[in-house]
Design a protein around this motif. Structure first.
Motif, PDB file in Angstrom:
ATOM      1  N   VAL A 429       0.361  -0.779  -0.277  1.00 25.67           N
ATOM      2  CA  VAL A 429       0.110   0.303   0.326  1.00 25.67           C
ATOM      3  C   VAL A 429       0.843   1.084  -0.049  1.00 25.67           C
ATOM      4  O   VAL A 429       0.295   2.367  -0.506  1.00 25.67           O
ATOM      5  N   PHE A 430       1.836   1.426   0.775  1.00 25.08           N
ATOM      6  CA  PHE A 430       2.818   2.470   0.777  1.00 25.08           C
ATOM      7  C   PHE A 430       3.846   2.487  -0.290  1.00 25.08           C
ATOM      8  O   PHE A 430       3.996   3.754  -0.589  1.00 25.08           O
ATOM      9  N   ASN A 431       4.093   1.565  -1.035  1.00 18.85           N
ATOM     10  CA  ASN A 431       5.253   2.019  -2.724  1.00 18.85           C
ATOM     11  C   ASN A 431       4.047   2.147  -3.519  1.00 18.85           C
ATOM     12  O   ASN A 431       4.280   3.516  -4.545  1.00 18.85           O
ATOM     13  N   ILE A 432       2.118   2.060  -4.041  1.00 17.19           N
ATOM     14  CA  ILE A 432       1.423   2.776  -4.610  1.00 17.19           C
ATOM     15  C   ILE A 432       1.014   3.609  -3.796  1.00 17.19           C
ATOM     16  O   ILE A 432       0.837   5.447  -4.697  1.00 17.19           O
ATOM     17  N   TYR A 433       1.058   4.364  -2.460  1.00 15.50           N
ATOM     18  CA  TYR A 433       0.882   5.554  -2.067  1.00 15.50           C
ATOM     19  C   TYR A 433       1.751   6.540  -2.560  1.00 15.50           C
ATOM     20  O   TYR A 433       1.351   8.097  -2.739  1.00 15.50           O
ATOM     21  N   VAL A 444       4.261  13.317   1.210  1.00 16.29           N
ATOM     22  CA  VAL A 444       4.188  11.962   1.310  1.00 16.29           C
ATOM     23  C   VAL A 444       4.708  11.728   3.275  1.00 16.29           C
ATOM     24  O   VAL A 444       4.861  12.449   3.414  1.00 16.29           O
ATOM     25  N   LEU A 445       3.405  11.494   3.491  1.00 21.88           N
ATOM     26  CA  LEU A 445       3.543  10.883   4.921  1.00 21.88           C
ATOM     27  C   LEU A 445       4.739   9.422   5.341  1.00 21.88           C
ATOM     28  O   LEU A 445       4.764   9.118   4.354  1.00 21.88           O
ATOM     29  N   THR A 446       4.899   9.515   6.223  1.00 15.60           N
ATOM     30  CA  THR A 446       6.185   8.302   7.120  1.00 15.60           C
ATOM     31  C   THR A 446       5.122   7.292   6.781  1.00 15.60           C
ATOM     32  O   THR A 446       4.088   6.938   7.004  1.00 15.60           O
ATOM     33  N   GLN A 447       5.325   5.920   6.108  1.00 20.81           N
ATOM     34  CA  GLN A 447       5.101   4.265   6.277  1.00 20.81           C
ATOM     35  C   GLN A 447       4.498   4.318   7.807  1.00 20.81           C
ATOM     36  O   GLN A 447       3.060   3.616   8.363  1.00 20.81           O
ATOM     37  N   ARG A 448       5.085   4.725   9.133  1.00 20.15           N
ATOM     38  CA  ARG A 448       3.939   4.711  10.236  1.00 20.15           C
ATOM     39  C   ARG A 448       1.983   4.975  10.508  1.00 20.15           C
ATOM     40  O   ARG A 448       1.542   5.351  10.787  1.00 20.15           O
ATOM     41  N   ARG A 449       2.512   6.703   9.360  1.00 21.34           N
ATOM     42  CA  ARG A 449       1.683   7.340   9.793  1.00 21.34           C
ATOM     43  C   ARG A 449       0.600   6.424   8.497  1.00 21.34           C
ATOM     44  O   ARG A 449      -0.476   6.490   9.223  1.00 21.34           O
ATOM     45  N   VAL A 450       1.480   6.037   7.173  1.00 18.85           N
ATOM     46  CA  VAL A 450       0.277   5.524   6.411  1.00 18.85           C
ATOM     47  C   VAL A 450      -0.518   4.078   7.263  1.00 18.85           C
ATOM     48  O   VAL A 450      -1.528   4.031   6.699  1.00 18.85           O
ATOM     49  N   THR A 451       0.413   3.595   8.092  1.00 20.77           N
ATOM     50  CA  THR A 451       0.098   2.516   8.931  1.00 20.77           C
ATOM     51  C   THR A 451      -0.807   2.864   9.876  1.00 20.77           C
ATOM     52  O   THR A 451      -2.201   2.350   9.693  1.00 20.77           O
ATOM     53  N   ASP A 452      -0.879   4.548  10.388  1.00 18.14           N
ATOM     54  CA  ASP A 452      -1.876   4.692  10.950  1.00 18.14           C
ATOM     55  C   ASP A 452      -3.294   4.778  10.791  1.00 18.14           C
ATOM     56  O   ASP A 452      -5.031   4.876  11.150  1.00 18.14           O
ATOM     57  N   LEU A 453      -3.183   5.326   9.641  1.00 18.25           N
ATOM     58  CA  LEU A 453      -4.131   5.638   8.582  1.00 18.25           C
ATOM     59  C   LEU A 453      -5.212   4.496   8.539  1.00 18.25           C
ATOM     60  O   LEU A 453      -6.425   4.546   7.711  1.00 18.25           O
ATOM     61  N   ILE A 454      -4.475   3.816   7.573  1.00 22.18           N
ATOM     62  CA  ILE A 454      -5.305   2.684   8.330  1.00 22.18           C
ATOM     63  C   ILE A 454      -5.631   1.905   8.469  1.00 22.18           C
ATOM     64  O   ILE A 454      -7.373   1.403   8.609  1.00 22.18           O
ATOM     65  N   GLN A 509       1.874  -1.497 -11.449  1.00 24.10           N
ATOM     66  CA  GLN A 509       2.686  -2.911 -11.527  1.00 24.10           C
ATOM     67  C   GLN A 509       3.735  -2.898 -10.816  1.00 24.10           C
ATOM     68  O   GLN A 509       5.257  -3.192 -11.196  1.00 24.10           O
ATOM     69  N   ALA A 510       4.671  -1.184 -10.801  1.00 24.68           N
ATOM     70  CA  ALA A 510       5.455  -1.031  -9.441  1.00 24.68           C
ATOM     71  C   ALA A 510       5.384  -1.620  -7.983  1.00 24.68           C
ATOM     72  O   ALA A 510       5.898  -0.783  -7.355  1.00 24.68           O
ATOM     73  N   ARG A 511       4.208  -2.692  -7.909  1.00 22.51           N
ATOM     74  CA  ARG A 511       3.637  -1.786  -6.071  1.00 22.51           C
ATOM     75  C   ARG A 511       5.324  -2.697  -5.530  1.00 22.51           C
ATOM     76  O   ARG A 511       4.671  -2.727  -3.985  1.00 22.51           O
ATOM     77  N   PHE A 512       5.544  -3.978  -5.766  1.00 13.45           N
ATOM     78  CA  PHE A 512       6.768  -4.311  -5.283  1.00 13.45           C
ATOM     79  C   PHE A 512       8.690  -3.312  -5.014  1.00 13.45           C
ATOM     80  O   PHE A 512       8.923  -3.857  -4.608  1.00 13.45           O
ATOM     81  N   ASP A 513       8.229  -2.325  -6.090  1.00 13.40           N
ATOM     82  CA  ASP A 513       9.459  -1.012  -6.452  1.00 13.40           C
ATOM     83  C   ASP A 513      10.062  -0.940  -4.401  1.00 13.40           C
ATOM     84  O   ASP A 513       8.623  -0.279  -3.747  1.00 13.40           O
ATOM     85  N   ASN A 514      11.301  -1.383  -4.174  1.00 16.04           N
ATOM     86  CA  ASN A 514      11.205  -0.076  -3.420  1.00 16.04           C
ATOM     87  C   ASN A 514      12.177   1.231  -3.773  1.00 16.04           C
ATOM     88  O   ASN A 514      12.520   1.451  -4.466  1.00 16.04           O
TER      89      ASN A 514
END
Length: 514
Positions: A429-433, A444-454, A509-514
């Motif tokens: 989710v974070f990669n596409i976000y 762009v929020l941090t991954q921790r903040r995106v986890t909170d939004l989820i 398509q790029a969902r697994f990209d880092n």
């Protein structure tokens, strides 16, 4: 002697030309031509048929069926019924507290708690209407003013709205007084003895009273909805309330929304007014869905505001059935409901924390669906359709009002699900976000903040996020949608920022990209 019949026949014969032929319809060869009246009537009939066909529009077919509803407004939340089943205890408690207003004393402040749809506002409005009616009966000046703090959610707006209500009432009182004084003035001019029945000892005193009333009228200036210092708004409200003797009950519905948005300054100012007022007395009735909102109040406000507390418990299925039956008797015609409709509405609403508002919405929507089907009664399948429709409407409203960042996160989840990704994790989710944020130029929020939004979307029931263990790889959240994909995506794309994205496929398509 000529036969009168012959004269009549001669009189109506068509004129003849020189050859003795009839010329009315173009000559003797036109005897098959129809009579003029027939032509006109035939044209009218044809035109009428065409007009009828053309006039049948969008609503004609819908109006052909018999209406199911007698009074649909009875099923709306805004309706205050004459009787509220299963709320007698709470209503009596309110009445016991407020009866002191009818004796000219200040009632205790009241806090009313309960979940949505437990009858808090309806009961409070019912008691308030009874209070005002009784005060008029006994000629005791007592008024109730209602403010919905979900709409009027700042100190300025609350005070301005209250100030203007009392200013308008005061102007009505002054206009009435001026009219009475001018009538007295007129009578005194004709007969000085008219003063004997009044409290004035001379015509000059009457004229002075008229001037004083006119001066009072000029002093009351309506408060604008923005622009004044808050102190000035409060002063206008204070002066308007204290203009003459009365007991005022201020009903603040959704009071927790006011505290959440503006703090407790408004409640502090209102709760200490009585120590400064000379003519009037003010009591506060607060209504809240949040039982813990007083935890954030100043201790002085909390002790003053919560002098009396009344709790409204949720309705159970049997109580909801009684409420629906009482409303349905007034709302629907004859036997428009099949016997399983009300029990099913009550059962669905009981699952939603005993929400009477939800039960009434279900019954009203089921009736509307039956009317659209142009049948004479409301059936079980209409209730089930109504349940689905209301749930979808709720989802649409919740998604529509989400903050932009939450919408982007939800859009990322939808894109993954639409492209066949199962057991979606937070990293995907974070990669596409991140790519979506870059596309629409959002922070762009941090991954921790995106986890909170989820997690917040999970609490709202929009997604289902379950923490699963991956053994030595740690733990992660597996995310799935809990709402219809197509409808939710349509609501998100109606947002102007997300709607500008042309091609989302590269993000997936790029969902697994880092």
């Amino acid at each position: 002697m000529t036969d009168p019949t012959d004269e009549t026949e001669t009189a109506i014969d068509p004129p003849e030309d020189d050859a003795g032929e009839s010329t009315a319809f173009g000559g003797a060869d036109d005897r098959s031509t129809p009579d003029l009246d027939d032509v006109v009537l035939d044209n009218l009939d044809a035109g009428s048929a065409d007009a009828d066909e053309a006039s049948r529009g969008l609503f004609d077919d819908l109006l052909e069926g018999e209406p199911i509803f007698e009074n649909k407004e009875v099923l709306r939340p805004s309706y205050t019924p004459h009787k509220l089943p299963h709320r007698e205890e709470q209503i009596n408690n309110m009445a016991t507290i407020l009866v002191t207003a009818l004796r000219g004393d200040t009632p205790s402040n009241i806090l009313i708690y309960g979940k949505t749809g437990t009858g808090k506002t309806a009961s409070a409005k019912f008691v308030s209407e009874e209070l005002e009616t009784t005060s008029q009966k006994y000629e005791v000046p007592c008024e109730v003013e209602y403010i919905n703090c979900e709409v009027t959610d700042t100190q300025y707006r609350v005070l301005a709205q209250l100030a203007n209500k009392f200013i308008n009432k005061n102007l009505d009182v002054i206009d009435e007084r001026i009219a009475e004084l001018e009538e007295l003035q007129s009578r005194v001019h004709e007969d000085p003895a008219a003063l004997a029945d009044s409290k004035y000892d001379s015509l000059a005193a009457v004229e002075d009273a008229i001037e004083a009333a006119e001066a009072d009228k000029d002093e009351f200036e309506e408060v604008p909805m923005t622009g004044w210092p808050t102190d000035r708004v409060y002063s206008s409200f204070f002066d308007a309330v204290d203009y003459h003797e009365r007991v005022v009950v201020i009903m603040l519905d959704e009071i927790d929304k006011l505290v959440e948005k503006s703090g407790d300054d408004t409640l502090y100012n209102l709760s200490r007014m009585n120590s400064e007022l000379e003519n009037s007395r003010v009591s506060i009735m607060g209504i809240s869905n949040d039982l813990k909102f007083t935890d954030f109040l100043d201790p002085r406000v909390k002790s003053s505001l919560g002098e009396e507390e009344i709790v409204f418990p949720p309705y159970d299925a049997n109580q909801l059935r009684d409420i629906l039956q009482a409303r349905a008797d007034v709302a629907f015609k004859g036997s428009a409901l099949t016997e399983d409709v009300i029990p099913l509405c009550a059962a669905f609403a009981a699952q939603e924390h005993g929400d009477a508002r939800r039960a009434l919405d279900l019954l009203r929507t089921a009736g509307e669906l039956a009317e659209r089907d142009q049948i004479d009664d409301v059936r079980e399948d209409h209730v089930r359709q109504a349940q689905e429709k209301i749930e979808l409407d709720r989802v649409v409203e919740v998604v529509r009002t989400l903050p932009t960042q939450s919408k982007i996160v939800l859009f990322a989840i939808i894109l993954l699900e639409k492209n066949g990704v199962h057991n979606i994790n937070t990293g995907e989710v974070f990669n596409i976000y991140k790519n979506l944020c870059a596309e629409i130029d959002a922070d762009v929020l941090t991954q921790r903040r995106v986890t909170d939004l989820i997690s917040e979307l999970d609490m709202l029931g929009i997604v289902n996020a379950v923490v699963v263990s991956k053994g030595r790889y740690g733990r992660t959240k597996e995310i799935s949608l809990s709402v219809p994909t197509e409808e939710t995506e349509a609501v998100l794309l109606s947002d102007s920022r997300l709607g500008d994205i042309d091609d989302v496929q590269p993000f997936v398509q790029a969902r697994f990209d880092n």
